[in-house]
Design an enzyme around this catalytic site. Structure first.
Site, PDB file in Angstrom:
ATOM      1  N   TRP A 220       0.837  -1.199   0.000  1.00  0.00           N
ATOM      2  CA  TRP A 220       0.000   0.000   0.000  1.00  0.00           C
ATOM      3  C   TRP A 220       0.876   1.255   0.000  1.00  0.00           C
ATOM      4  CZ3 TRP A 220      -5.561  -0.006   1.680  1.00  0.00           C
ATOM      5  CH2 TRP A 220      -6.120  -1.279   1.595  1.00  0.00           C
ATOM      6  N   ASP A 257     -11.493   6.966   3.966  1.00  0.00           N
ATOM      7  CA  ASP A 257     -12.223   6.178   4.964  1.00  0.00           C
ATOM      8  C   ASP A 257     -13.298   7.021   5.661  1.00  0.00           C
ATOM      9  OD1 ASP A 257     -12.890   3.896   6.376  1.00  0.00           O
ATOM     10  OD2 ASP A 257     -11.331   4.129   7.888  1.00  0.00           O
ATOM     11  N   ASP A 296     -12.451   1.559  -0.695  1.00  0.00           N
ATOM     12  CA  ASP A 296     -13.506   2.271   0.049  1.00  0.00           C
ATOM     13  C   ASP A 296     -13.997   3.525  -0.669  1.00  0.00           C
ATOM     14  OD1 ASP A 296     -13.132   0.394   2.080  1.00  0.00           O
ATOM     15  OD2 ASP A 296     -11.836   1.711   3.245  1.00  0.00           O
ATOM     16  N   TRP A 342     -21.850  -3.729   1.284  1.00  0.00           N
ATOM     17  CA  TRP A 342     -22.143  -2.399   0.764  1.00  0.00           C
ATOM     18  C   TRP A 342     -23.096  -2.487  -0.433  1.00  0.00           C
ATOM     19  CZ3 TRP A 342     -16.775   0.160   1.610  1.00  0.00           C
ATOM     20  CH2 TRP A 342     -16.902   1.231   2.501  1.00  0.00           C
ATOM     21  N   ASN A 372     -12.123  -6.953   3.430  1.00  0.00           N
ATOM     22  CA  ASN A 372     -13.337  -7.514   4.019  1.00  0.00           C
ATOM     23  C   ASN A 372     -13.280  -9.032   4.008  1.00  0.00           C
ATOM     24  OD1 ASN A 372     -16.340  -7.681   4.796  1.00  0.00           O
ATOM     25  ND2 ASN A 372     -15.948  -5.472   4.667  1.00  0.00           N
ATOM     26  N   TRP A 412     -16.743  -5.770  10.884  1.00  0.00           N
ATOM     27  CA  TRP A 412     -15.725  -5.690   9.844  1.00  0.00           C
ATOM     28  C   TRP A 412     -14.351  -5.321  10.397  1.00  0.00           C
ATOM     29  CZ3 TRP A 412     -13.095  -1.140   9.499  1.00  0.00           C
ATOM     30  CH2 TRP A 412     -13.686  -0.025  10.091  1.00  0.00           C
ATOM     31  N   LYS A 437      -5.409  -6.722   1.145  1.00  0.00           N
ATOM     32  CA  LYS A 437      -5.114  -6.374   2.538  1.00  0.00           C
ATOM     33  C   LYS A 437      -3.967  -7.264   3.011  1.00  0.00           C
ATOM     34  CE  LYS A 437      -6.023  -4.808   6.824  1.00  0.00           C
ATOM     35  NZ  LYS A 437      -6.023  -3.389   7.216  1.00  0.00           N
ATOM     36  N   ASP A 443      -7.065  -3.367  11.234  1.00  0.00           N
ATOM     37  CA  ASP A 443      -8.050  -2.433  10.674  1.00  0.00           C
ATOM     38  C   ASP A 443      -8.153  -1.168  11.516  1.00  0.00           C
ATOM     39  OD1 ASP A 443      -8.881  -4.177   8.589  1.00  0.00           O
ATOM     40  OD2 ASP A 443     -10.143  -5.265  10.012  1.00  0.00           O
TER      41      ASP A 443
END
Length: 467
Positions: A220, A257, A296, A342, A372, A412, A437, A443
């Site tokens: 990331w 986020d 997100d 979502w 997720n 989550w 991830k 998280d």
């Protein structure tokens, strides 16, 4: 490296590949209602083997005393599907029974002489197991069916449960794609779990290194990278030298986020973000790569109440997709498509409208389930539904880093009882399954971790391994 198309390798990092057409399209799912969200529609059972929906699964009541496997069956042949001789396919499903049984599944011609492309024995117990079988079809037909042959067993009758059934066609990647230009996924030698294992030698480090740190995963990039060009070069460069495919995540949108809040932050504004993205894409340049763009970002639109801020986000995502296309021509960029949860709360039609607004024609595909826990099978169903609403259907990648046990209700943020999912591979019902991830990264200070978001937590890693 020399960019030449390479054959498939047989090592563990090799690709078993879903056919993305030269003009990329979503992976083709041949099974209808494989997650049984519509009850048992499109499924049949023999007269002596009644089927019914049961808590989101298919339940079959199988009689005792049958002589042959095919004397008690269930399956799907309406609609019939095509098989192509010499093409590769993957069948996957979840199954359990009220007692241990050895059964047979087939993919075959649905009329006489019922020639089989796959005839596979499998053993079920009372706990749900995931089964996966890769095969090459010996048939060329438009009249194929899937069966589960449940009879011919000693002992009395029993119950059989089936869920998350998927049958997809796989083949080689298109020439000139970042996959064809490389020879497997890149294993990050400086990932968070690898750095922790190197700094904390011992039994726990060995476990984490073997199960997580030695596997391909994404790196990331965000505002914490004070030398973005240098940091991308330090990651993509060694991957390029090794002829491996790196996976990068761009995560620096202003107001990042917005819904969760644990990973808030991002660039100072729209102009700063556009400069950052242009630097990101230029740093990759002509080297092959995969980029997951702003996890997100699409889901968070529902939590942004200011219209000007929402429109700015759409402009920034559109700009990013265009710049990766222009400045990183050997990169496949995947826009955020959130996750099944979502999709349910926002609605598939609204989700598709949001995605259509960001210039999706400049994205290679979509990234789903990032950070997720939804299972691969239910994520495929969600993405097939979403693709039906998009102006142009897109191939998709699924984050499987933590979905081995599925979700824990609506929780989550570091929920307990989660498990590692399938390691990086092409295929599996999507264009690719990836660890987006980083397994073991928190998280946020929530759930089973007290570590800030993005910080490696060895106990989280052990939980994912041992669960």
């Amino acid at each position: 490296m020399r960019w030449i198309a390479r054959g498939l390798v047989t090592a563990a990092l090799a690709f078993g590949v879903v056919v993305p057409a030269t003009t990329a399209s979503a992976a083709t799912e041949l099974i209808t209602n494989g997650a049984f969200s519509a009850g048992t529609a499109n499924w049949w059972g023999t007269g002596n083997t009644p089927i019914s929906p049961d808590a989101g699964q298919l339940k079959a009541v199988v009689p005792g005393g049958t002589a042959n496997k095919w004397d008690a069956m269930l399956g799907q042949k309406t609609p019939a599907f095509a098989l192509h001789q010499g093409h590769k396919y993957t069948l996957a499903f979840d199954a359990r029974a009220s007692a241990a049984r050895t059964l047979v599944t087939t993919v075959q011609l649905n009329t006489t002489p019922f020639t089989g492309a796959l005839n596979q024995t499998f053993s079920v117990g009372t706990a749900t197991q995931r089964f996966r079988y890769d095969f090459t079809s010996s048939l060329e037909t438009t009249q194929a069916e899937l069966t589960f042959q449940l009879g011919g067993l000693a002992g009395g009758g029993y119950n059989f449960w089936l869920d998350n059934v998927s049958l997809t066609e796989v083949d080689s990647p298109p020439a000139g794609s970042p996959i064809s230009l490389t020879n497997g996924f890149y294993v990050d030698p400086h990932s968070n779990p690898k750095k922790w294992a190197d700094d904390n030698p011992g039994g726990t480090a060995t476990t984490i290194n073997n199960a997580i740190a030695s596997k391909p995963m994404a790196r990331w990039f965000g505002g914490w990278n004070t030398d973005l060009t240098g940091d991308i070069n330090a990651y993509v460069g060694p991957a390029d030298t090794a002829d491996k495919l790196p996976v990068l995540v761009a995560y620096n949108l202003p107001g990042r986020d917005a819904c969760g809040g644990h990973s808030s932050g991002g660039a100072a504004g729209e102009a700063a973000y556009k400069t950052w993205i242009q630097t990101f894409a230029s740093a990759i340049g002509n080297r092959p790569a995969l980029v997951i763009l702003e996890p997100d970002s699409i889901g968070d639109l529902q939590c942004i109440t200011d219209v000007n801020e929402k429109n700015a986000r759409i402009r920034m995502l559109s700009f990013a997709l265009l710049k990766f296309k222009e400045l990183a021509p050997n990169t496949w960029t995947y826009a955020d498509a959130t996750n099944k949860g979502w999709g349910t709360s926002i609605g598939i039609a609204q989700m598709a409208a949001n995605l259509n607004s960001i210039g999706l024609q400049n994205a290679h595909g979509l990234a789903v389930n990032v950070s997720n826990y939804y299972t691969t099978a239910e994520t495929i169903t969600y993405m097939n539904d979403l693709n039906n609403q998009l102006a142009t259907p897109k191939p998709f990648v699924i984050d499987t880093s933590r979905n081995g046990n599925g979700p824990k209700g609506s929780e989550w943020c570091n929920p307990a009882g989660r498990k590692l999912g399938s390691v990086a591979q092409q295929g599996g019902g999507a264009e690719m399954l990836l660890w987006v991830k980083v397994p073991g990264d928190s998280d946020g200070q929530c759930g089973t971790s007290t570590k800030p978001a993005g910080t490696f937590d060895p106990q989280l890693a052990l939980n994912l391994i041992n669960n």
